[in-house]
Design a protein around this motif. Sequence first.
Motif, mmCIF file in Angstrom:
data_model
loop_
_atom_site.group_PDB
_atom_site.id
_atom_site.type_symbol
_atom_site.label_atom_id
_atom_site.label_comp_id
_atom_site.label_asym_id
_atom_site.label_seq_id
_atom_site.Cartn_x
_atom_site.Cartn_y
_atom_site.Cartn_z
ATOM 1 N N MET A 71 0.840 -1.193 0.000
ATOM 2 C CA MET A 71 0.000 0.000 0.000
ATOM 3 C C MET A 71 0.876 1.244 0.000
ATOM 4 S SD MET A 71 -3.064 -1.188 -0.137
ATOM 5 C CE MET A 71 -3.894 0.400 0.020
ATOM 6 N N THR A 72 0.850 2.001 -1.101
ATOM 7 C CA THR A 72 1.645 3.220 -1.171
ATOM 8 C C THR A 72 1.124 4.267 -0.196
ATOM 9 O OG1 THR A 72 0.308 4.135 -2.975
ATOM 10 C CG2 THR A 72 2.257 2.821 -3.570
ATOM 11 N N GLU B 125 2.216 6.736 7.500
ATOM 12 C CA GLU B 125 0.881 6.602 6.917
ATOM 13 C C GLU B 125 -0.048 5.833 7.846
ATOM 14 O OE1 GLU B 125 -1.795 7.328 3.608
ATOM 15 O OE2 GLU B 125 0.109 8.178 4.268
ATOM 16 N N TRP B 126 0.452 4.765 8.424
ATOM 17 C CA TRP B 126 -0.353 3.932 9.310
ATOM 18 C C TRP B 126 -0.785 4.716 10.548
ATOM 19 C CZ3 TRP B 126 -3.724 0.498 9.554
ATOM 20 C CH2 TRP B 126 -3.931 -0.323 10.654
ATOM 21 N N ASP C 36 1.532 12.521 4.067
ATOM 22 C CA ASP C 36 2.788 12.542 4.818
ATOM 23 C C ASP C 36 3.481 11.178 4.769
ATOM 24 O OD1 ASP C 36 4.708 13.850 6.288
ATOM 25 O OD2 ASP C 36 3.731 13.504 8.227
ATOM 26 N N GLY C 37 2.686 10.120 4.657
ATOM 27 C CA GLY C 37 3.246 8.778 4.673
ATOM 28 C C GLY C 37 3.344 8.112 3.317
ATOM 29 N N TYR D 73 1.231 17.966 1.119
ATOM 30 C CA TYR D 73 2.524 18.655 1.188
ATOM 31 C C TYR D 73 3.053 18.826 -0.241
ATOM 32 C CZ TYR D 73 1.948 17.262 6.022
ATOM 33 O OH TYR D 73 1.443 17.078 7.286
ATOM 34 N N PRO D 74 2.492 19.785 -0.990
ATOM 35 C CA PRO D 74 2.780 19.874 -2.422
ATOM 36 C C PRO D 74 4.253 20.107 -2.749
ATOM 37 C CG PRO D 74 1.486 21.762 -1.669
ATOM 38 C CD PRO D 74 1.456 20.766 -0.580
ATOM 39 N N MET D 75 4.979 20.899 -1.961
ATOM 40 C CA MET D 75 6.389 21.110 -2.277
ATOM 41 C C MET D 75 7.198 19.840 -2.054
ATOM 42 S SD MET D 75 6.641 23.932 -3.694
ATOM 43 C CE MET D 75 8.388 23.717 -3.929
#
Length: 280
Positions: free
Chosen positions: A109-110, A143-144, A193-194, A231-233
């Motif tokens: 899972m990405t 992510e988790w 973020d994850g 977090y686009p940057m």
Amino acid sequence: MDTFQFHNMTLTWLKGGTTFMDGGAMFGVVPKPLWEKKYPVNELNQIELPSDPLFIQYNGHNIVMEAGLGYGKFTEKQIRNYGITDQSQVEDNLVQLGVLPEEIDIIIMTHLHFDHACGLTKWENDRLVSSFPNAKIYVSDVEWNEMRNPNIRSRNTYWKENWEPIEGQVVPFSGSLEIVDGIEMIHTGGHSDGHSIVLLKQNGETIIHMADLMPTHAHQNPLWVLAYDDYPMTSVFAKEKWLNEALSNNYWFCFYHDAFYRMIKWSEDGKEIIEKLDRT
């Protein structure tokens, strides 16, 4: 089902369902006259986005990368808002290939946004259970943690229905992890973020799955990031890094959301498609 033989890996794309999402949101600050030249849009300003998991048969392992939309997981309002036109056929596809869901031993899972994670669970006798009860589910620890403790923004996409039934199967990792020989996950952040990417390596060749850093071929430009990115940057810098590495080393690019291509190999300058696998 589309298939590709990558040396010792047999790759098969499963039908995970389709959404039609707002094109402006999918291309962020990029003006529509630019992005619509690369990816068609309907009269509602929506673009077609399949959510098709990749089934990998390799060295005795049955591996699924991403999980699709699942089936029966959406309200009528959600079906309308997300432009869902069809839901998952993953279980049926696997059976057609002679594989039971219980025989899947690895899930990659990405990230765990709903359009990637809804297929991790399914309804059975009015309760949600794991769709792949014998699999280890790999995801970054960042992510988790956010999946289970979403913030005011992310709670719209991190649903308890998608994690509570599979909590005991999850294997979080930090930084990077070689799941089996030739399959590596790398935490990038950006979209979430994850968020992670995946590298498939065989005999000196590499397939890079950039997940939602590059959801379609039209998102090749490092600056073309989604309005959905937290977090686009971080996305921009991660995309630039991995795009440069992939182009200079002749990697294949693999897509989860592309309505036209399963995989693409670009010229070193990124301006021409030199090999491709169409989505049929």
